[in-house]
Motif scaffolding. Structure first.
Motif, PDB file in Angstrom:
ATOM      1  N   LEU A 184       1.274   9.616   3.196  1.00 27.26           N
ATOM      2  CA  LEU A 184      -0.149   9.672   3.509  1.00 27.26           C
ATOM      3  C   LEU A 184      -0.721  11.055   3.280  1.00 27.26           C
ATOM      4  O   LEU A 184      -1.794  11.214   2.710  1.00 27.26           O
ATOM      5  CB  LEU A 184      -0.370   9.248   4.970  1.00 27.26           C
ATOM      6  N   VAL A 185       0.015  12.080   3.722  1.00 23.21           N
ATOM      7  CA  VAL A 185      -0.450  13.472   3.620  1.00 23.21           C
ATOM      8  C   VAL A 185       0.500  14.225   2.698  1.00 23.21           C
ATOM      9  O   VAL A 185       1.543  14.721   3.135  1.00 23.21           O
ATOM     10  CB  VAL A 185      -0.476  14.137   5.013  1.00 23.21           C
ATOM     11  N   PRO A 186       0.174  14.324   1.415  1.00 23.51           N
ATOM     12  CA  PRO A 186       1.097  14.938   0.449  1.00 23.51           C
ATOM     13  C   PRO A 186       1.481  16.374   0.794  1.00 23.51           C
ATOM     14  O   PRO A 186       2.565  16.826   0.410  1.00 23.51           O
ATOM     15  CB  PRO A 186       0.312  14.875  -0.874  1.00 23.51           C
ATOM     16  N   THR A 187       0.612  17.096   1.511  1.00 21.40           N
ATOM     17  CA  THR A 187       0.912  18.484   1.858  1.00 21.40           C
ATOM     18  C   THR A 187       1.702  18.602   3.160  1.00 21.40           C
ATOM     19  O   THR A 187       1.983  19.722   3.614  1.00 21.40           O
ATOM     20  CB  THR A 187      -0.386  19.303   1.987  1.00 21.40           C
ATOM     21  N   TYR A 188       2.035  17.469   3.752  1.00 19.61           N
ATOM     22  CA  TYR A 188       2.769  17.510   5.028  1.00 19.61           C
ATOM     23  C   TYR A 188       4.155  18.116   4.837  1.00 19.61           C
ATOM     24  O   TYR A 188       4.931  17.684   3.983  1.00 19.61           O
ATOM     25  CB  TYR A 188       2.896  16.117   5.623  1.00 19.61           C
ATOM     26  N   ASP A 189       4.461  19.110   5.656  1.00 21.58           N
ATOM     27  CA  ASP A 189       5.754  19.792   5.632  1.00 21.58           C
ATOM     28  C   ASP A 189       6.500  19.410   6.905  1.00 21.58           C
ATOM     29  O   ASP A 189       6.152  19.869   8.001  1.00 21.58           O
ATOM     30  CB  ASP A 189       5.537  21.302   5.542  1.00 21.58           C
ATOM     31  N   ALA A 190       7.514  18.573   6.777  1.00 23.29           N
ATOM     32  CA  ALA A 190       8.241  18.094   7.955  1.00 23.29           C
ATOM     33  C   ALA A 190       8.876  19.234   8.736  1.00 23.29           C
ATOM     34  O   ALA A 190       9.066  19.130   9.956  1.00 23.29           O
ATOM     35  CB  ALA A 190       9.299  17.079   7.531  1.00 23.29           C
TER      36      ALA A 190
END
Length: 390
Positions: free
Chosen positions: A189-195
């Motif tokens: 959903l959020v391509p820039t999400y950094d786990a």
């Protein structure tokens, strides 16, 4: 600390635009409520912003250079709702289409745009909203205890089923939790999400009330129910000081009693019950749950001129039908028009033009006014950013 905020309806705050960035954890905001959180404003009503010099500048924020509604660069949304077609989940970048249908908006649009402009971190809005729901029954929080039906409900055999009490509260919590636990889903959903950075539960916005306002038994318990709701949400997510906004019902503006129409609705009394929840909250919760609760009044953003036209259309349309059916004389029709200042009962060319451009729904849905929903969404964003600074 608790505050009541009534942001000026015409104020436009300068937000700094930022480049897309994955800096910091994902900022997660929960938006929840009933039909006005869903949102009824059709995109064709956005142009009404240009009619008022004080709001014309907003049109340059919500429309791109081609004149189309903007799509946020670094703010996403996942939205669960329900209707005649059953439960649905829509998701993507914050844009048009997360209201009643793919052409409409609710408060999330202005909120998402201005939050996105103001912060560097990626943003996710988790929105849950279902029309026609009460806090007393449908969203009843656990802390409020068992629903006690009124004598009238008992007499009419209209007591809510046990399983329906709190059903939408539980569904709201379940949707938020399942979204945040699904790491792979968040990445999609959020391509820039950094786990590795994770997420921060940054705020909660509640906007609801019409169904409780129409039930005297529900009004009487609204303040207590709202206090329990705020506290229970914070406890559920283990965020005791989660910034929390209560959006105040603003149908008919900030002084509903001054209006000529729908005098039987206790709007002012209900608004007092909502404000009271914010004002009294800290008195009734444990120390660790106190603070960071504010009210944002939607009343200043309600379009009273548009409301006048709505009621002229509605009342004269009803009277004309009654004349046609022989239930009202033409003389009585004109007398009623004179009483309300409706002239001959026909919309003027200017009134028709205003209605066609500015409205897309009924008065209890804020007339489907983009001007109203965009400004209110912006006010919610400003209030949330203020809370986060405290």
């Amino acid at each position: 600390m608790k505050t009541v905020i009534r942001l000026a309806a015409t104020a436009i705050t300068a937000f700094s635009f930022h480049a897309v960035s994955a800096a910091g954890p994902l900022k997660v905001y929960i938006l929840a409520g009933q039909s006005n959180m869903q949102g009824s404003a059709h995109q064709h009503t956005f142009s009404a912003l240009r009619d008022d010099p004080a709001t014309a500048g907003l049109l340059d924020v919500v429309l791109n250079r081609e004149g189309d509604p903007v799509v946020c660069e670094d703010a996403w949304i996942t939205y669960r709702t329900g209707g005649r077609d059953g439960e649905t989940v829509r998701q993507g970048k914050v844009a048009i289409g997360y209201g009643f249908d793919d052409q409409r908006i609710g408060p999330e649009y202005g909120f998402g745009i201005f939050i996105d402009h103001a912060i560097d971190e990626p943003v996710l809005i988790i929105k849950t909203a279902w029309g026609g729901k009460s806090l007393a029954v449908d969203f009843r929080p656990p802390g409020a205890g068992t629903y006690q039906p009124s004598a009238n409900e008992i007499e009419r055999g209209n007591v809510p089923e046990v399983e329906s009490v709190g059903h939408y509260y539980r569904e709201m919590i379940r949707f938020v939790q399942s979204t945040l636990r699904d790491t792979e889903g968040l990445k999609k959903l959020v391509p820039t999400y950094d786990a590795s950075q994770g997420y921060e539960l940054a705020g909660f916005v509640w906007f609801q009330g019409w169904n409780d306002m129409c039930n005297r038994h529900h009004i009487d318990q609204y303040t207590d129910n709202m206090i329990h709701f705020i506290r229970d949400v914070r406890q559920q997510f283990d965020t005791p000081t989660l910034p929390f906004i209560v959006g105040i019902l603003g149908v008919y503006g900030t002084d509903p009693d001054s209006r000529k129409f729908d005098k039987g609705l206790p709007v002012s009394e209900f608004r007092k019950a909502q404000f009271a929840a914010v004002q009294q909250y800290d008195q009734y919760v444990a120390a660790r749950f106190r603070g960071n609760v504010i009210a944002v009044d939607s009343g200043p953003f309600y379009d009273l001129q548009l409301s006048d036209i709505y009621w002229k259309r509605r009342l004269t349309g009803n009277w004309k039908q009654r004349v046609k059916q022989g239930q009202m004389t033409p003389e009585t029709f004109q007398k009623e028009c004179d009483r309300y200042g409706f002239g001959d009962g026909e919309l003027t060319a200017q009134e028709q033009s205003i209605w066609d451009r500015c409205a897309s729904n009924a008065e209890y849905h804020y007339l489907g006014s983009g001007k109203t929903f965009i400004r209110f969404g912006k006010a919610l964003a400003e209030a949330m950013l203020q809370l986060e600074k405290q």
